[in-house]
Scaffold this active site. Sequence first.
Site, short mmCIF file in Angstrom:
data_model
loop_
_atom_site.label_atom_id
_atom_site.label_comp_id
_atom_site.label_asym_id
_atom_site.label_seq_id
_atom_site.Cartn_x
_atom_site.Cartn_y
_atom_site.Cartn_z
N GLY B 327 2.36 16.41 3.68
CA GLY B 327 1.73 15.52 4.80
C GLY B 327 2.20 14.31 5.01
CB SER B 328 0.58 11.19 6.33
OG SER B 328 0.15 12.05 7.58
CB THR B 329 2.03 11.45 0.95
OG1 THR B 329 2.69 12.78 0.97
CG2 THR B 329 0.33 11.50 0.69
CE LYS B 331 2.60 10.46 9.48
NZ LYS B 331 1.59 10.48 9.77
#
Lengths: 370, 644
Positions: B327-329, B331
């Site tokens: 997920g966004s981790t 980014k």
Amino acid sequence: MNAILRWLSDLVARIVRTLDWPLCLALLALMVISLMVQYSAGNGSLRPVFAQGARFMVGGAAMWALSRLPAMRLRTWTPAIFALSMLPLVAVLFIGTGKHGHHWIDLKVFYFQPSELLKLSLPMMLAWYLHREPLPPRVHVVLIAGAMIALPTGLILLQPDFGTGMLVAVSGVFVLFLAGLSWWWIGAAAAGVAAAAPAAWFWWLKPYQKDRILTFLNPESDPLGTGWNIIQSKIAVGSGGWIGKGWGQGSQSRLDYLPEHTTDFIFAVLSEEFGWVGVAVVLSLYLFVIGRCLWIAAQARDTYSRVLAGALGLAMFVYVIVNGGMVSGLLPVVGVPMPLLSYGGTSAVSLLAGLGVVMAVRAHKPMHVR
Amino acid sequence: MRLRPPRRHLKNLVAEADQFRRRALFGFAVVLVALGGLAAWYFKLQVIEGEEYAQRAEANRIKPRPIVPGRGLIYDRKGRILADNVPAFRLDVVPDKAGDPKKLVAELGKIIALSPEDIAAFEKTRKATRSFRPVTLKLRISDDEAARFAVDRWRFPGVELVPYLNRRYPYGPLLAHVIGYVSRIDEKDLETMGETNAAYTHIGKTGIERYYEEVLRGRIGFERVETNVEGRAMRQMGVQPATPGADLRLSIDLDLQQAMVAAFGDLDGSAVAIDPRTGEILAMVSLPGYDPNLFVNGISHADYKSLIENPSRPLFNRNVLGGGPPGSTVKPLIGLAGLESGLRTPEFKVFSTGEFHIPGQRGRGWRDAHGGAGWTDLRKSIAASVNFYYYKLAYDMGIERFDSYMRQYGFGAPTGIDLVGERAGAVPSPQNKATYSKEPWYPGETVNAGIGQGSWVATTLQLVRGTAAIADGGLLRRPHLVAARRDGYQSPWLPLAQPEPVRISDNPANVRAVQEGMMGTMMPGGTGAAMARGASYAMAGKTGTAQKISRKGNVSFNPHLLPYHLRHQALFVGYAPAENPTIAVAVSVEHGGYGGTTAAPIARKIFDAWLLGKMPEPDPDAIPVAPPVVTAVTAAHAVAEPAR
């Protein structure tokens, strides 16, 4: 009535004519001893005795059949026999089974060890090759013969089976020796082996083989593992004394202290139960068999028969020395059976077949020689 | 013209026969001498030394017996014992002396409780061992049972109470997935270990116990012991001492570990805390856990069944075996890849409309959960988790370059942690897709990969390593659990060598920009601001949510209202203090909903525990006793059996 009797006696005479009776008697004695020792090593069970007995029957039949074969005909067939015996040797690398490598082919009815065939077919092949050449062999002949030895030996070492590989190579070398190989070659080869030993140690031997040799040098270093076999076997032999503890009375073998006591270590059981006298009798029997083979060889009239029969006799000597040495702690354990005494089919059959060839040499001397 | 060919090419039959006779005679002479020599050697053994060997055969009661070294102890970073050995008694049987095993088991069963597992294990090992070697029938004999056996001992020749050291994990489930456990050696282990090692009864099966098995085990010694007719040890004749196993000191901090478990409360999931300056793992949990002590002496079928059938999979180490879309981790790392590749500068802005379209494609695009964020640079893209920025970045990079950067950052390959069987994970790429699907690679998948979704598989451990690399200025280190070993109680602790860190960025300004973005996350306006409220230190981080189901249409929904098993994986990665990080964490909460609401608060508690010493009360049931000083069990102990 008389006709029937005559027919019968003719038949018997035909059947037994080709057999060499002195050899047969010695072998029979060894077989009886084998069955007796198998009986006590099997803790009084008759099964191994019957199994071994059956193998002797098969081997005896093979011996008789081969003894009836004129040696000249065997000689003609030799290249084909050699080629055929190489096939399973290659096959075993792919479909073989075994504890430390691929030694056996599982034929469902029994396990077949292809490398055993080479103990007979390799000397035959070399004898065939050398009989066509003037002797003593010239340089290129020795080199080609060396390649003939190296090919099956290499395949057996791939399995890997160091013990059998060595025996096969040695049985080939004996042919060369008897054919008059120059002493210079022999000396050079011995020096080569000595020089190659350290290399073999580092690149070639498997860890378990190194273990065996290290343990042989100092069995007390691993009394729980590999050293156990040597220590216990030596105790079994030594405790036999003059006349042994008596048939079926060997405490070492009965109490399961001895490993593989029906196969490679059977001679330790014999030593324990029949003592030095038993050992001396058996060694004398082997000496007689080997001597008889050499004598028959010396009487032969052609090179092929001569070197083959002689080499087969000398090969047997190597088994006896190596096995007798290893169970008594004189030599490292290499997994060599005691001829005829050890439990195992292919070895007994190929050995008896080899002796059949020797008998054929005695019975069928060629009319005209080359 | 020659009348005769040269002589040397002709066979000289008479000479050959003569030659053969000489060789055969020589051969026979050798045989005669050698067989004579062999006979003489046997004569020496049998007749001259026969008496001595006869005595040794008689004295086969003098047997070599193994001395099993004590297994190395395992400590935490502050020297607290996490795995030790306690003296116990077991029941060994020498089948040779004990008679019919079925009858023996039946008779013994009347005075000592034998479980079906005990009997099955006994039967198995008995068949694989020589009949004069002792085989363990039951471990951890209770005092009661020992006393009862002592009374009836005479009825059981070949059965012996043997002292041994039993492995114990004083903190039970707290460290189950780190330390693992030892269990009884089975047939298969015996095959690989060799007969001599059968004496070690136990072998490391998972965790540190397995990874460092050879180190912890030590080397077996042996002694010569005289045994009486029943096979009982009477006298020691000579000893070759055992080499004790090495002790290990973990980088794990027991207090932080406890704080981490407490921070999760009733939630399932996993977390790793790491020192970004060294790669040392400070705490690592996978919840729910299990009690490793259950496995040491053979777990009962009932216990095992309940562990296996538990839907939360307590035996499963989520940190190294689990994994899913990050997920966004990821980014921050994708942002770093944008800078490193030269496609972006920290100041480069994109205009987020809330919906990203692949150029030339029409129809519905990729949405941002929070709608359009307007002009967005790298820092804002991390702090506010702007998907649009990353859709475009991934698209501009192309999947090949994207994949190659993510691999550099440690995804798609094991981290090399000192645990067995770590999962490699996967980074989306056409090559990877080809292994599981016949479909071609679609550009949309590249876009999706940009926000850590799609065929990504990342473990918590990979996430924390990447985060620690950012915290440490771009050095990717090997996460590891064991910091030092010592060979014996008196020896000094020796640190274990670690591989050189890999530099993942040559430009400190790039890493700095990413760090600033992560700090922004924890400030007002960032997705983690609520978590950081009231903290006395600055922190940096990134929240994440990994979808379990894909969104249908334009429906916005509250993940907390979804059925439990469909709820998202809540993720958080971060480090603190922001300017001088001493701890980096990755937290993954199963079915936790949004990362900011469940995973981030757990991370805050971990930071507080480590930086401010806010530790939970220690569990009063889990206080280990002083370490036993016993280093090895010998037969000398066996002589002194417990008195009634």
